[in-house]
Design a protein around this motif. Structure first.
Motif, PDB file in Angstrom:
ATOM      1  N   GLU A  37       0.811  -1.221   0.000  1.00 41.94           N
ATOM      2  CA  GLU A  37       0.000   0.000   0.000  1.00 41.94           C
ATOM      3  C   GLU A  37       0.845   1.272   0.000  1.00 41.94           C
ATOM      4  O   GLU A  37       0.500   2.254   0.651  1.00 41.94           O
ATOM      5  CB  GLU A  37      -0.942  -0.023   1.192  1.00 41.94           C
ATOM      6  N   GLU A  38       1.941   1.230  -0.748  1.00 45.31           N
ATOM      7  CA  GLU A  38       2.799   2.408  -0.846  1.00 45.31           C
ATOM      8  C   GLU A  38       2.109   3.473  -1.706  1.00 45.31           C
ATOM      9  O   GLU A  38       1.410   3.149  -2.666  1.00 45.31           O
ATOM     10  CB  GLU A  38       4.142   2.018  -1.474  1.00 45.31           C
ATOM     11  N   PRO A  39       2.304   4.757  -1.369  1.00 44.18           N
ATOM     12  CA  PRO A  39       1.686   5.818  -2.175  1.00 44.18           C
ATOM     13  C   PRO A  39       2.390   5.986  -3.529  1.00 44.18           C
ATOM     14  O   PRO A  39       3.524   5.527  -3.685  1.00 44.18           O
ATOM     15  CB  PRO A  39       1.878   7.064  -1.312  1.00 44.18           C
ATOM     16  N   PRO A  40       1.737   6.646  -4.499  1.00 40.77           N
ATOM     17  CA  PRO A  40       2.412   6.928  -5.772  1.00 40.77           C
ATOM     18  C   PRO A  40       3.514   7.963  -5.567  1.00 40.77           C
ATOM     19  O   PRO A  40       3.406   8.813  -4.683  1.00 40.77           O
ATOM     20  CB  PRO A  40       1.299   7.499  -6.660  1.00 40.77           C
ATOM     21  N   ARG A  41       4.577   7.871  -6.352  1.00 39.23           N
ATOM     22  CA  ARG A  41       5.685   8.839  -6.238  1.00 39.23           C
ATOM     23  C   ARG A  41       6.102   9.341  -7.609  1.00 39.23           C
ATOM     24  O   ARG A  41       5.880   8.676  -8.610  1.00 39.23           O
ATOM     25  CB  ARG A  41       6.904   8.179  -5.576  1.00 39.23           C
ATOM     26  N   HIS A  42       6.757  10.495  -7.611  1.00 39.10           N
ATOM     27  CA  HIS A  42       7.181  11.087  -8.878  1.00 39.10           C
ATOM     28  C   HIS A  42       8.221  10.188  -9.560  1.00 39.10           C
ATOM     29  O   HIS A  42       9.202   9.796  -8.925  1.00 39.10           O
ATOM     30  CB  HIS A  42       7.756  12.482  -8.647  1.00 39.10           C
ATOM     31  N   PRO A  43       8.000   9.891 -10.845  1.00 39.75           N
ATOM     32  CA  PRO A  43       8.897   8.951 -11.533  1.00 39.75           C
ATOM     33  C   PRO A  43      10.345   9.438 -11.683  1.00 39.75           C
ATOM     34  O   PRO A  43      11.237   8.617 -11.909  1.00 39.75           O
ATOM     35  CB  PRO A  43       8.247   8.773 -12.914  1.00 39.75           C
ATOM     36  N   ALA A  46      16.861  19.958  -8.553  1.00 40.39           N
ATOM     37  CA  ALA A  46      15.538  20.260  -7.972  1.00 40.39           C
ATOM     38  C   ALA A  46      15.675  21.093  -6.700  1.00 40.39           C
ATOM     39  O   ALA A  46      14.677  21.579  -6.158  1.00 40.39           O
ATOM     40  CB  ALA A  46      14.783  18.973  -7.674  1.00 40.39           C
ATOM     41  N   LEU A  47      16.893  21.255  -6.205  1.00 41.35           N
ATOM     42  CA  LEU A  47      17.087  21.991  -4.955  1.00 41.35           C
ATOM     43  C   LEU A  47      17.425  23.459  -5.185  1.00 41.35           C
ATOM     44  O   LEU A  47      17.819  24.162  -4.263  1.00 41.35           O
ATOM     45  CB  LEU A  47      18.176  21.323  -4.112  1.00 41.35           C
ATOM     46  N   LEU A  48      17.260  23.920  -6.415  1.00 39.05           N
ATOM     47  CA  LEU A  48      17.623  25.304  -6.701  1.00 39.05           C
ATOM     48  C   LEU A  48      16.486  26.289  -6.449  1.00 39.05           C
ATOM     49  O   LEU A  48      16.631  27.489  -6.681  1.00 39.05           O
ATOM     50  CB  LEU A  48      18.152  25.425  -8.139  1.00 39.05           C
ATOM     51  N   SER A  49      15.335  25.789  -5.970  1.00 35.87           N
ATOM     52  CA  SER A  49      14.275  26.728  -5.583  1.00 35.87           C
ATOM     53  C   SER A  49      14.209  26.744  -4.057  1.00 35.87           C
ATOM     54  O   SER A  49      14.422  25.713  -3.405  1.00 35.87           O
ATOM     55  CB  SER A  49      12.936  26.350  -6.205  1.00 35.87           C
ATOM     56  N   TYR A  50      13.907  27.917  -3.519  1.00 34.91           N
ATOM     57  CA  TYR A  50      13.957  28.092  -2.054  1.00 34.91           C
ATOM     58  C   TYR A  50      13.055  27.094  -1.337  1.00 34.91           C
ATOM     59  O   TYR A  50      13.459  26.467  -0.359  1.00 34.91           O
ATOM     60  CB  TYR A  50      13.574  29.533  -1.699  1.00 34.91           C
ATOM     61  N   ILE A  51      11.817  26.949  -1.837  1.00 36.46           N
ATOM     62  CA  ILE A  51      10.908  25.958  -1.257  1.00 36.46           C
ATOM     63  C   ILE A  51      10.933  24.725  -2.156  1.00 36.46           C
ATOM     64  O   ILE A  51      10.697  24.805  -3.360  1.00 36.46           O
ATOM     65  CB  ILE A  51       9.474  26.524  -1.145  1.00 36.46           C
ATOM     66  N   THR A  52      11.241  23.579  -1.577  1.00 34.14           N
ATOM     67  CA  THR A  52      11.321  22.341  -2.349  1.00 34.14           C
ATOM     68  C   THR A  52       9.900  21.812  -2.592  1.00 34.14           C
ATOM     69  O   THR A  52       9.155  21.595  -1.627  1.00 34.14           O
ATOM     70  CB  THR A  52      12.133  21.288  -1.565  1.00 34.14           C
ATOM     71  N   PRO A  53       9.511  21.594  -3.843  1.00 33.46           N
ATOM     72  CA  PRO A  53       8.178  21.037  -4.095  1.00 33.46           C
ATOM     73  C   PRO A  53       8.045  19.656  -3.431  1.00 33.46           C
ATOM     74  O   PRO A  53       9.021  18.899  -3.369  1.00 33.46           O
ATOM     75  CB  PRO A  53       8.117  20.911  -5.617  1.00 33.46           C
ATOM     76  N   ILE A  54       6.861  19.349  -2.930  1.00 35.14           N
ATOM     77  CA  ILE A  54       6.633  18.096  -2.187  1.00 35.14           C
ATOM     78  C   ILE A  54       7.068  16.867  -2.985  1.00 35.14           C
ATOM     79  O   ILE A  54       7.731  15.970  -2.456  1.00 35.14           O
ATOM     80  CB  ILE A  54       5.146  17.982  -1.769  1.00 35.14           C
ATOM     81  N   ASP A  55       6.719  16.846  -4.277  1.00 34.49           N
ATOM     82  CA  ASP A  55       7.074  15.693  -5.123  1.00 34.49           C
ATOM     83  C   ASP A  55       8.576  15.440  -5.161  1.00 34.49           C
ATOM     84  O   ASP A  55       9.009  14.310  -5.338  1.00 34.49           O
ATOM     85  CB  ASP A  55       6.614  15.935  -6.563  1.00 34.49           C
ATOM     86  N   PHE A  56       9.349  16.530  -5.055  1.00 28.60           N
ATOM     87  CA  PHE A  56      10.805  16.411  -5.176  1.00 28.60           C
ATOM     88  C   PHE A  56      11.516  16.457  -3.834  1.00 28.60           C
ATOM     89  O   PHE A  56      12.737  16.573  -3.767  1.00 28.60           O
ATOM     90  CB  PHE A  56      11.349  17.503  -6.107  1.00 28.60           C
ATOM     91  N   PHE A  57      10.763  16.385  -2.767  1.00 29.79           N
ATOM     92  CA  PHE A  57      11.357  16.380  -1.428  1.00 29.79           C
ATOM     93  C   PHE A  57      11.790  14.950  -1.125  1.00 29.79           C
ATOM     94  O   PHE A  57      11.035  14.009  -1.353  1.00 29.79           O
ATOM     95  CB  PHE A  57      10.306  16.840  -0.416  1.00 29.79           C
ATOM     96  N   ILE A 100      17.902  16.243   1.399  1.00 27.56           N
ATOM     97  CA  ILE A 100      17.671  17.513   2.094  1.00 27.56           C
ATOM     98  C   ILE A 100      16.594  18.261   1.326  1.00 27.56           C
ATOM     99  O   ILE A 100      16.463  18.094   0.110  1.00 27.56           O
ATOM    100  CB  ILE A 100      18.996  18.330   2.149  1.00 27.56           C
ATOM    101  N   GLY A 101      15.805  19.051   2.045  1.00 24.45           N
ATOM    102  CA  GLY A 101      14.799  19.862   1.385  1.00 24.45           C
ATOM    103  C   GLY A 101      14.349  20.952   2.331  1.00 24.45           C
ATOM    104  O   GLY A 101      14.563  20.868   3.548  1.00 24.45           O
ATOM    105  N   ASN A 102      13.740  21.991   1.773  1.00 26.71           N
ATOM    106  CA  ASN A 102      13.299  23.125   2.572  1.00 26.71           C
ATOM    107  C   ASN A 102      11.804  23.302   2.338  1.00 26.71           C
ATOM    108  O   ASN A 102      11.382  23.461   1.191  1.00 26.71           O
ATOM    109  CB  ASN A 102      14.080  24.372   2.129  1.00 26.71           C
ATOM    110  N   ALA A 103      11.017  23.233   3.408  1.00 25.27           N
ATOM    111  CA  ALA A 103       9.567  23.313   3.231  1.00 25.27           C
ATOM    112  C   ALA A 103       8.952  24.260   4.247  1.00 25.27           C
ATOM    113  O   ALA A 103       9.577  24.629   5.239  1.00 25.27           O
ATOM    114  CB  ALA A 103       8.945  21.922   3.371  1.00 25.27           C
ATOM    115  N   ILE A 104       7.713  24.633   3.964  1.00 28.59           N
ATOM    116  CA  ILE A 104       6.926  25.421   4.919  1.00 28.59           C
ATOM    117  C   ILE A 104       6.076  24.412   5.688  1.00 28.59           C
ATOM    118  O   ILE A 104       5.214  23.756   5.109  1.00 28.59           O
ATOM    119  CB  ILE A 104       5.990  26.419   4.208  1.00 28.59           C
ATOM    120  N   TRP A 105       6.379  24.245   6.948  1.00 25.31           N
ATOM    121  CA  TRP A 105       5.658  23.268   7.775  1.00 25.31           C
ATOM    122  C   TRP A 105       4.594  24.016   8.566  1.00 25.31           C
ATOM    123  O   TRP A 105       4.910  24.994   9.254  1.00 25.31           O
ATOM    124  CB  TRP A 105       6.628  22.555   8.717  1.00 25.31           C
TER     125      TRP A 105
END
Ligand code: MTE
Ligand code: MO
Length: 382
Positions: free
Chosen positions: A5-11, A29-40, A114-119
């Motif tokens: 039952e693993e979730p789908p992930r970005h290919p 993918a880490l060149l944007s300040y906020i890391t998109p969820i798919d690429f985290f 590593i990733g940067n997100a708004i929690w």
């Protein structure tokens, strides 16, 4: 273990281990300040738990407290909400490069664990007030000194039991330390991979302490005795090997050291003649900011200071964000490079800590905390 039952992930994610699922994006993918969820990056020790009855989900807060409580996700959502921009980094980030000097044990990672997100979530300090532990306490009224987080997942290191970790009560109850019980990531409901319905975020500390799929919070006297606190995620000197290791001689790793990596170039790259963009991330643990990032194109003989920036692409009104003091800074320098360049980045934090120049001096058998200068080779195309 059941991985049906693993979730789908970005290919496009680079899968470093399939079961448990461990994957990172390409470094670009880490060149944007906020890391998109798919690429985290996604870092797991067992199957992703299924919580389908959110009405019945709850977190218990117990242990050394006078009156244990159980909080539903709805009650947690009613507490004051904070949006904290924080970088989450796995202690194993850049492990593959460390294993090139001498073999280490653990999942291999490039520079993108590593990733940067708004929690978004409630402060742990506010939740602990509900069980009678006031803000900025060094111990609970019943003598608790640590706050343990227990998950609902199951992992083999715990013999089929849940993943767990703890932090000192002083950090847990200090509102300035911004420890969150997060139910949102980048403004969306936290997804299954990242801990739905609720996870802990311990800013400035290795990712291992940010327990996902939270089940219970226990106030305890001693540090959590779980595998990941006692027999993993400790930094050993280069002299320690698997024959002479004594886990109890070292403390559980908490804050991560100053780190940076170049994300515009591959480890070995061919570039067009003309100016080259050297850009990436820099971050330090414990709330220490980045003072400076230096780059070099001659292997570290001469240096140039890079430009630094935060925010920019933040999809939020600035007043919605409580703080970004736990967030990485991005750096950028556009430079002419010699024909065979060894491009290097090194960051300096606000306490003037500097990254070590080579990986040998910080080599350790578990391959954690590779914060050595990130060096890449760039050859100019004819
Ligand atoms: N929490 C649980 N319950 N189970 C886990 O395997 N892995 C930890 C931490 N929390 C883990 C966990 C580790 S080692 C890291 S680096 C981060 O979660 C990764 O979080 P992410 O997958 O959201 O990036
Ligand atoms: Mo990790």
């Amino acid at each position: 273990a059941d991985y049906s039952e693993e979730p789908p992930r970005h290919p496009s994610l680079k899968v470093n281990a399939k079961e448990p699922f461990n994957a990172e994006p390409h470094r670009s993918a880490l060149l944007s300040y906020i890391t998109p969820i798919d690429f985290f990056y996604k870092r797991n020790h067992g199957p992703i738990p299924v919580v389908d009855d959110i009405e019945r989900y709850g977190v218990s807060v117990g242990g050394l407290v006078k009156k244990p409580i159980e909080l539903s996700i709805f009650e947690i959502r009613k507490l004051p909400k904070y949006n904290v921009v924080a970088t989450l980094q796995c202690a194993g980030n850049r492990r593959t490069a460390m294993s090139k000097t001498r073999t280490v044990k653990g999942v291999g990672w490039d520079v993108a664990a590593i990733g940067n997100a708004i929690w978004g979530g409630a402060k742990l300090a506010d939740v602990l007030e509900l069980v009678g532990i006031s803000h900025s306490s060094t111990y609970s009224p019943l003598g608790g000194k640590h706050v343990e987080f227990v998950s609902i997942d199951k992992c083999k290191e715990e013999n089929g039991g849940p993943y767990k970790a703890s932090i000192p009560i002083r950090q847990a109850t200090n509102p300035e330390d911004d420890v969150l019980l997060a139910y949102e990531m980048n403004g969306e409901t936290l997804n299954r991979d990242h801990g739905f319905p609720l996870r802990v975020i311990v800013p400035g500390v290795i990712g291992a302490r940010s327990v996902k799929w939270l089940d219970s919070i226990n106030i305890i006297e001693e540090e959590c005795q779980g595998f990941f606190m006692q027999k993993d995620y400790k930094m050993f000197p280069p002299s320690v090997n698997w024959d002479n290791i004594n886990w109890f001689t070292r403390k559980a790793q908490m804050d991560f050291p100053v780190q940076s990596a170049i994300c515009t170039l591959e480890d070995v790259d061919v570039v067009k003649p003309g100016k080259v963009t050297i850009a990436g991330y820099a971050v330090s643990g414990g709330g220490r900011g980045i003072e400076r990032v230096d780059v070099s194109v001659d292997g570290g003989k001469t240096w140039l200071e890079a430009e630094r920036y935060q925010r920019g692409n933040i999809p939020y009104q600035s007043d919605d964000v409580h703080t970004d003091k736990w967030a990485w800074v991005l750096f950028k320098a556009v430079i002419d490079i010699p024909e065979n360049a060894v491009v290097v980045a090194k960051a300096v934090d606000t306490a003037s800590n500097v990254q070590p120049d080579n990986v040998e001096v910080i080599w350790n058998l578990r391959g954690i905390l590779n914060t050595s200068w990130h060096k890449v080779q760039a050859r100019r195309a004819p």
